[in-house]
Design a protein around this motif. Sequence first.
Motif, short mmCIF file in Angstrom:
data_model
loop_
_atom_site.label_atom_id
_atom_site.label_comp_id
_atom_site.label_asym_id
_atom_site.label_seq_id
_atom_site.Cartn_x
_atom_site.Cartn_y
_atom_site.Cartn_z
N VAL A 7 -17.72 -80.45 -22.23
CA VAL A 7 -16.69 -79.54 -22.75
C VAL A 7 -16.51 -79.74 -24.26
N LEU A 8 -16.42 -80.99 -24.70
CA LEU A 8 -16.18 -81.26 -26.12
C LEU A 8 -17.37 -80.86 -26.99
N THR A 9 -18.56 -80.97 -26.44
CA THR A 9 -19.76 -80.68 -27.22
C THR A 9 -20.12 -79.20 -27.19
N THR A 10 -20.11 -78.60 -26.01
CA THR A 10 -20.59 -77.22 -25.86
C THR A 10 -19.46 -76.20 -25.73
N LYS A 11 -18.22 -76.69 -25.54
CA LYS A 11 -17.06 -75.82 -25.27
C LYS A 11 -17.24 -74.99 -24.00
N SER A 12 -18.18 -75.43 -23.16
CA SER A 12 -18.42 -74.75 -21.89
C SER A 12 -17.96 -75.68 -20.76
N ARG A 13 -17.27 -75.10 -19.80
CA ARG A 13 -16.66 -75.90 -18.74
C ARG A 13 -17.54 -75.95 -17.49
N ILE A 14 -17.04 -76.67 -16.48
CA ILE A 14 -17.78 -76.89 -15.25
C ILE A 14 -18.27 -75.59 -14.63
N ASP A 15 -17.38 -74.57 -14.62
CA ASP A 15 -17.76 -73.30 -13.99
C ASP A 15 -18.28 -72.27 -14.98
N GLY A 16 -18.62 -72.72 -16.20
CA GLY A 16 -19.21 -71.82 -17.18
C GLY A 16 -18.23 -71.08 -18.06
N ARG A 17 -16.94 -71.22 -17.83
CA ARG A 17 -15.94 -70.51 -18.65
C ARG A 17 -15.77 -71.18 -20.01
N SER A 18 -15.22 -70.40 -20.95
CA SER A 18 -14.80 -70.99 -22.22
C SER A 18 -13.47 -71.69 -22.00
N THR A 19 -12.96 -72.33 -23.04
CA THR A 19 -11.71 -73.08 -22.88
C THR A 19 -10.51 -72.18 -22.61
N THR A 20 -10.59 -70.89 -22.94
CA THR A 20 -9.43 -70.00 -22.78
C THR A 20 -9.60 -68.98 -21.65
N ASP A 21 -10.76 -68.94 -21.00
CA ASP A 21 -10.99 -67.95 -19.95
C ASP A 21 -10.17 -68.25 -18.70
N ILE A 22 -9.71 -67.19 -18.04
CA ILE A 22 -9.00 -67.28 -16.77
C ILE A 22 -9.96 -66.84 -15.66
N ARG A 23 -9.91 -67.51 -14.53
CA ARG A 23 -10.78 -67.15 -13.41
C ARG A 23 -10.45 -65.75 -12.88
N ASN A 24 -11.39 -65.18 -12.13
CA ASN A 24 -11.18 -63.84 -11.56
C ASN A 24 -9.96 -63.86 -10.63
N LYS A 30 0.74 -71.98 -26.60
CA LYS A 30 0.22 -70.67 -27.03
C LYS A 30 -0.83 -70.15 -26.06
N GLN A 31 -1.76 -71.04 -25.66
CA GLN A 31 -2.78 -70.61 -24.68
C GLN A 31 -2.15 -70.24 -23.35
N ALA A 32 -1.11 -70.97 -22.97
CA ALA A 32 -0.43 -70.67 -21.71
C ALA A 32 0.23 -69.30 -21.77
N TYR A 33 0.81 -68.95 -22.92
CA TYR A 33 1.45 -67.64 -23.09
C TYR A 33 0.42 -66.52 -22.93
N ASP A 34 -0.72 -66.68 -23.59
CA ASP A 34 -1.77 -65.65 -23.48
C ASP A 34 -2.30 -65.55 -22.05
N GLY A 35 -2.52 -66.70 -21.43
CA GLY A 35 -3.03 -66.69 -20.05
C GLY A 35 -2.03 -66.11 -19.08
N ARG A 36 -0.74 -66.42 -19.28
CA ARG A 36 0.29 -65.90 -18.38
C ARG A 36 0.36 -64.39 -18.44
N ASN A 37 0.27 -63.82 -19.62
CA ASN A 37 0.30 -62.37 -19.76
C ASN A 37 -0.91 -61.72 -19.12
N HIS A 38 -2.07 -62.37 -19.22
CA HIS A 38 -3.28 -61.84 -18.56
C HIS A 38 -3.09 -61.82 -17.04
N ILE A 39 -2.54 -62.88 -16.51
CA ILE A 39 -2.31 -62.95 -15.06
C ILE A 39 -1.31 -61.89 -14.62
N LEU A 40 -0.24 -61.70 -15.38
CA LEU A 40 0.75 -60.67 -15.06
C LEU A 40 0.11 -59.28 -15.05
N ASN A 41 -0.77 -59.04 -16.00
CA ASN A 41 -1.46 -57.74 -16.03
C ASN A 41 -2.25 -57.51 -14.75
#
Length: 704
Positions: free
Chosen positions: A313-330, A528-539
């Motif tokens: 994660v720290l080196t590639t900014k890619s997570r276990i499931d391939g998402r970026s640090t700010t992506d929300i799952r489907n 800040k990331q939580a705010y953005d993610g929360r609004n995405h989930i609400l949408n």
Amino acid sequence: MNKVTVSGRFGESTVTLETGRLAKQADGSVLVTSGNNMVLVTAVSSKRESDKDFFPLTVEYQEKFYATGKIPGGYFKREGRPTNNATLTARLIDRPIRPSFPEGYRYETQVVATTLSYDGTFPIDVLASVGASAALHLSDVPFNGPTASVQVARIDGKLVANPSIADLERSDLDIIVAGTRNGLLMVEGETQFVSEADVLAALKFGHAAMMPIFDLQDELRNKFGVKAKREFVPKTIDAEFDKPVREFLTPLITKALQTRDKGQRYDAYDAAKSAAKEKFIAVITDDALKAKRDKELGSIVEDLKYRISRDLVLTTKSRIDGRSTTDIRNIWCEVGLLPRAHGSGLFTRGETQVLGTVTLGTGDDEQMIDDLAGLTKKKFMLHYNFPPFSVGEVGRLGGQSRREIGHGFLAERAIKAILPDFEKFPYTIRIVSEVLESNGSSSMGTVCSGTLALLDAGVPIKGNVAGIAMGLIKEGDRVAVLSDILGDEDHLGDMDFKVAGTRKGVTSLQMDIKIDSISFEVMEQALKQAYDGRNHILNEMEKVMSQPRGEISQYAPRIETIKIKPDKVREVIGAGGKVIKGIIEETGVKIDIEDDGTIHIASVDPKAAKRAIEIINSICAEAEVGKVYKGKVVKIMDFGAFVEIFPNNSGLLHISEIAHERIRNVTDVLNEGDSIDVKVLDIDRSGRIKLSRKALLERPAQPN
């Protein structure tokens, strides 16, 4: 007796720490006092190392009813199993101290907090948390403290430390903050749609407010006498076994960590471990050594998972499931799954799936809670269930774990802020969360599914609320804040930070840190990331349902609310409850009466509720001068008759007012049980009613 006492200011109150007088055989014992509030906290750690592969720390919080001068209810008249509040308090004590023990410490340790006196003027859980740190700080147990906790409220726009229960009722923010001198360790609380900036300000205020408590603990330790901490050296694995096993497993674990499906990833872990076991352990003939190496292999696998995943994660900014640090799952959602539940919602985010249900009840369904704060009623409940099949395991069902109670309370706090005022929607509301799949943040999934179920139930909520879990990976100056963490990212990361709220602001939050502390800069980024993610989930949620249904379920009770004069309550209830029982028996409704004259009538049959209201209105009706009423003769006297014009409300029909002509005996015209029309002539100051029958009769013609 080597009694030592220190005192200092903590917020607007004085706190005293005492040791050397009580529970002296414990490794550490501290009596924490503020006013009439006293908590005794002890800490004991075994001298023998446990064979468990985790730190066996248990924290118990005991509520003693004598602390408030009460005798417990129930048949046995003694304290029984811990209440939910006691369990939640134990968790609040546990969470800040757990990361303050050295890595690899496997000695069974127990902290016990006992409330000895309580009056509600100071948060007792804060005293207990401070006492736990002080007891460990005094002892020879290897504890990297001190830690401290503080309750922060915002009252009339001003931040306050350690408010009383009465003050909290006027607060729009209620947060417990715990930490070390360097930063925060734990956050737990609820707010009324407060902005992220205001939350951060409250956290900074809380951290500053706890600084005197660190000094107070150090002063107590120095005065009592500094004990040398027990020598503890974490176990190491022999290099001749550790190095080749790591070299063999590193590529296999790296590949497994890049497998997106949880089940396949865990299968890959098992396959890698089995291959290493076959190569390095199967050849060992000594049974004792074999068992030792097998246990060490498990430790190596876990350590590699930890190190490799974090470095990726720290080196590639890619997570276990391939998402970026700010992506929300489907995300996909569904409502109205259950035909008989009053409301239901299914929320799925990646491999986490939660079914939420809503049941609407009456006042009879309120939960009665008897604890140190007194007997209270609870109109909203959220119950969280986490069965073993949700993570593909076999386990015991029945009873609630501390984790289930804690997760349920967090979700309950998140949703409580959006519920309608009881005066507008007089229902008892129960939400049940059934976790069907779990791979990260089922508590925040509970918030989302609960909101969908409320919308489906037709509850007029004040807004839609969603939740998200944030994670952290920190190695030196390298930092990554992760949105919507997986279960593995929670386990392998440094932070679990859950934030729930609407688009207007935060309603609840919870944070646990596994490292020494985190800075406010990291907190700000996470919010800040939580705010953005929360609004995405609400949408995503609102694509399925954004507004409450126009009406409640046909299976839910309809509650009608009427208001009567408070002095009429006694008449509606009747002697020994005779009147109200009669109404319930006749109509089949449920009736809740409040002292202020508010009456709630609940029934699934609207006609029955209407009939009950008619009866109550007739009981409470008051006679008006000049009006005509149909009454019933209830008693005959020589001088007239008493006529009941409303239930339990009679007037006097004098013999002279029965007819125009003169009559000798009342019974010549009337008998008990007769139904007649009468007119109210007068009501005196005492409420006595004067009636007339003849005023409604045509005057007979006068003879010529």
